[in-house]
Motif scaffolding. Structure first.
Motif, short mmCIF file in Angstrom:
data_model
loop_
_atom_site.label_atom_id
_atom_site.label_comp_id
_atom_site.label_asym_id
_atom_site.label_seq_id
_atom_site.Cartn_x
_atom_site.Cartn_y
_atom_site.Cartn_z
N UNK A 1 -4.50 -14.36 -32.51
CA UNK A 1 -4.42 -13.09 -31.78
C UNK A 1 -5.50 -13.08 -30.71
N UNK A 2 -5.17 -12.51 -29.56
CA UNK A 2 -6.11 -12.48 -28.43
C UNK A 2 -6.95 -11.21 -28.50
N UNK A 3 -8.28 -11.37 -28.52
CA UNK A 3 -9.18 -10.24 -28.62
C UNK A 3 -10.33 -10.39 -27.61
N UNK A 4 -10.86 -9.23 -27.18
CA UNK A 4 -11.98 -9.22 -26.24
C UNK A 4 -13.29 -9.36 -27.00
N UNK A 5 -14.11 -10.32 -26.59
CA UNK A 5 -15.41 -10.54 -27.22
C UNK A 5 -16.48 -9.81 -26.42
N UNK B 1 -11.96 -13.04 -23.27
CA UNK B 1 -10.95 -12.97 -24.32
C UNK B 1 -11.01 -14.23 -25.17
N UNK B 2 -10.99 -14.05 -26.47
CA UNK B 2 -11.02 -15.18 -27.39
C UNK B 2 -9.83 -15.07 -28.35
N UNK B 3 -9.47 -16.20 -28.94
CA UNK B 3 -8.39 -16.21 -29.93
C UNK B 3 -9.00 -16.21 -31.33
N UNK B 4 -8.51 -15.32 -32.17
CA UNK B 4 -9.02 -15.21 -33.54
C UNK B 4 -7.85 -15.40 -34.51
N UNK B 5 -8.19 -15.77 -35.72
CA UNK B 5 -7.17 -15.94 -36.75
C UNK B 5 -6.63 -14.59 -37.19
N UNK B 6 -5.30 -14.53 -37.36
CA UNK B 6 -4.65 -13.29 -37.80
C UNK B 6 -3.79 -13.59 -39.01
N UNK B 7 -4.00 -12.91 -40.13
CA UNK B 7 -3.17 -13.15 -41.32
C UNK B 7 -1.71 -12.80 -41.07
N UNK B 8 -0.85 -13.45 -41.83
CA UNK B 8 0.59 -13.24 -41.68
C UNK B 8 0.98 -11.80 -41.98
N UNK B 9 0.31 -11.16 -42.93
CA UNK B 9 0.64 -9.79 -43.29
C UNK B 9 0.37 -8.83 -42.13
#
Length: 210
Positions: A77-81, A87-95
């Protein structure tokens, strides 16, 4: 719990959960997840009940519960740091992905009502209940209308031009024969579709009418 009851009826569930509703389920607290950074996750699975509880840290922690999915497979998922100003990419759970994909209903209703908030100031508290009821009815009616329009468009057989041409033909026949039975109109619609090589549902072909 409601999730277990739904699962026993073969209704699968995913949704958010308040932290004070985690009776007997100890998850990592928000401070420790924040130290690990955005994208950190903690999860517990009740194997007997097939229920997964996942706590994920985004800008703040969010707790989700599901009866059919958990952490894996993760995606990005793309999030602002704030620290790196990019913008950085972080791990996002499947749920979380499943929840974002299928969220609607109450969430969508609340969002629409908030966007179209009525401006009113009164000391009579019951007026707020009255206008809130009106807004709920209006928004729900609009959502149902939008859904039905999408379904009708997907199931549409003839274009606007074809419908106009067919209507003129039926009107001419009705004037000539002093009326047409509804069954005859449906048969003529099926013949029109066949003559123009228009794909029709299987029940049209079986009944030889629209």
């Amino acid at each position: 719990p409601l999730v277990v009851e739904l699962l026993q009826r073969q209704i699968y569930f995913v949704g958010t959960l308040r932290s004070n509703r985690l009776a007997g389920c100890q998850l990592e607290d928000e401070k420790s997840l924040a130290k690990r950074g955005i994208g950190s996750v903690d999860a517990r699975v009740a194997k007997e009940e097939h229920i997964a509880t996942v706590k994920w840290y985004d800008n703040r922690s969010v707790t989700l519960i599901s009866s059919y999915c958990a952490v894996e497979p993760q995606d990005k998922a793309r999030r602002w740091s704030k620290s790196e100003k990019i913008f950085v990419e972080v791990n996002r759970p499947h749920v979380v992905k499943e929840y974002n994909t299928f969220m609607g209903g109450i969430d969508l209703l609340d969002a629409c009502v908030a966007r179209c908030k009525y401006h009113m100031r009164s000391r009579r508290w019951y007026l707020y209940l009255f206008w809130q009821t009106i807004m709920l009815g209006l928004v729900n009616a609009w959502l149902v209308y939008r859904r039905d329009c999408a379904v009708a468009e997907a199931k549409r057989i003839f274009t606007n031009e074809m419908e106009e041409e067919l209507a003129k033909h039926l009107k001419q026949l009705a004037d000539q024969f002093h009326g047409l039975a509804p069954v005859k109109c449906r048969e003529l619609a099926f013949e029109y579709a066949e003559r123009n090589n228009i794909p029709v549902p299987a029940n049209w072909t079986e009944k030889q009418c629209a």
